[in-house]
Design a protein around this motif. Structure first.
Motif, short mmCIF file in Angstrom:
data_model
loop_
_atom_site.label_atom_id
_atom_site.label_comp_id
_atom_site.label_asym_id
_atom_site.label_seq_id
_atom_site.Cartn_x
_atom_site.Cartn_y
_atom_site.Cartn_z
N GLU A 128 15.13 -11.67 3.06
CA GLU A 128 15.07 -11.76 1.60
C GLU A 128 13.99 -10.81 1.06
O GLU A 128 14.22 -10.09 0.08
CB GLU A 128 14.73 -13.20 1.22
N TYR A 129 12.85 -10.81 1.73
CA TYR A 129 11.76 -9.92 1.31
C TYR A 129 12.20 -8.45 1.40
O TYR A 129 11.96 -7.66 0.49
CB TYR A 129 10.52 -10.16 2.19
N ASN A 142 12.69 -5.79 -1.80
CA ASN A 142 11.83 -4.62 -1.85
C ASN A 142 12.52 -3.33 -1.43
O ASN A 142 11.85 -2.30 -1.25
CB ASN A 142 10.57 -4.86 -1.01
N GLY A 143 13.82 -3.39 -1.26
CA GLY A 143 14.57 -2.18 -0.91
C GLY A 143 14.21 -1.61 0.45
O GLY A 143 14.19 -0.40 0.63
N GLU A 186 0.83 -1.21 0.00
CA GLU A 186 0.00 0.00 0.00
C GLU A 186 0.86 1.26 0.00
O GLU A 186 0.57 2.22 -0.72
CB GLU A 186 -0.95 0.00 1.21
N LEU A 187 1.91 1.25 0.78
CA LEU A 187 2.80 2.42 0.83
C LEU A 187 3.45 2.67 -0.52
O LEU A 187 3.56 3.80 -0.97
CB LEU A 187 3.88 2.23 1.91
N LYS A 188 3.86 1.59 -1.17
CA LYS A 188 4.52 1.74 -2.47
C LYS A 188 3.55 2.30 -3.50
O LYS A 188 3.94 3.05 -4.39
CB LYS A 188 5.08 0.40 -2.95
N ILE A 199 11.01 6.37 2.66
CA ILE A 199 11.96 5.34 3.09
C ILE A 199 11.18 4.37 3.99
O ILE A 199 10.53 4.80 4.94
CB ILE A 199 13.12 5.95 3.91
N ILE A 200 11.24 3.09 3.65
CA ILE A 200 10.46 2.11 4.40
C ILE A 200 11.38 1.12 5.11
O ILE A 200 12.34 0.62 4.53
CB ILE A 200 9.49 1.32 3.47
N ALA A 201 11.06 0.86 6.37
CA ALA A 201 11.80 -0.15 7.13
C ALA A 201 10.84 -1.24 7.58
O ALA A 201 9.67 -0.96 7.89
CB ALA A 201 12.48 0.48 8.33
N LEU A 202 11.34 -2.46 7.63
CA LEU A 202 10.60 -3.57 8.20
C LEU A 202 11.20 -3.83 9.58
O LEU A 202 12.42 -3.97 9.72
CB LEU A 202 10.77 -4.81 7.31
N CYS A 203 10.35 -3.86 10.59
CA CYS A 203 10.83 -4.08 11.96
C CYS A 203 10.28 -5.40 12.48
O CYS A 203 9.07 -5.59 12.61
CB CYS A 203 10.37 -2.93 12.85
#
Ligand code: GTP
Ligand code: MG
Length: 169
Positions: free
Chosen positions: A135-136, A140-141, A103-105, A113-117
């Motif tokens: 890996e994901y 997805n940067g 959704e953000l993309k 700038i997106i981070a996965l926590c």
């Protein structure tokens, strides 16, 4: 002279993954076993030192419950960074995290700038290395962080490093 930089960062993710707990940990160094579920959203201003300059970040804590989901665009609009949190002990919350990333993309600022926590790592067995999540994130940067709001592990480090990765203008 020091110039203050104000950066809006939004924290998203499924209910109960620990968004509010991460913010409580970084801002007050506290943790509540019975943290109340967030209704609506709230923000705190937080200062981190990056290259001897204060970076003012405004962190928006959103409500993860499904019924609040349609409100969330209000909070990520205008954000320069988003931290999408999931709970390593609850597989489904990783699916929700992926939906937020999509959704953000699609809808947020293209320069976001997106981070996965990966939160609640205190509940994870030593051996698990979060390979598919890494890996994901890679594909997805996304930046990726591992935290425990309960023990405090990785929490301040995440906010400081994330702030460093945000554009300065
Ligand atoms: P919503 O506001 O409903 O979207 O939830 P949230 O993402 O803000 O989660 P919250 O911070 O309210 O935490 C939910 C529950 O998980 C609370 O009971 C917390 O005490 C617990 N919790 C949060 N972070 C951690 C963690 O790192 N480890 C463990 N073991 N529990 C945690
Ligand atoms: Mg909350």
């Amino acid at each position: 002279f020091l110039t203050e930089v104000q950066q809006k960062v939004v924290v998203l993710g499924d209910f109960s993954v620990g968004k509010s707990s991460l913010i409580l940990r970084v801002s007050k160094n506290e943790f509540l076993e019975e943290q109340e579920s967030t209704i609506g959203a709230a923000f705190i201003n937080f200062s981190v030192n990056v290259d001897n300059k204060p970076n003012q970040i405004q962190i928006w804590d959103t409500a993860g419950q499904e019924k609040f989901r349609s409100l969330t665009p209000i909070y990520y609009r205008g954000a320069i960074g988003a931290i999408v949190v999931y709970d390593v002990s609850r597989e489904y919350s990783f699916q929700t995290a992926k939906e937020w990333v999509e959704e953000l993309k699609e809808k947020a600022n293209p320069k976001l700038i997106i981070a996965l926590c990966a939160n609640k790592i205190d509940l994870l067995e030593e051996k698990k290395k979060l390979l598919k999540e890494k890996e994901y994130a890679d594909e997805n940067g996304l930046l990726i962080y591992e935290t425990s709001a309960k023990t405090g592990k990785g929490v301040t480090e995440m906010f400081v490093d994330f702030s460093k990765n945000l554009p300065k203008d």
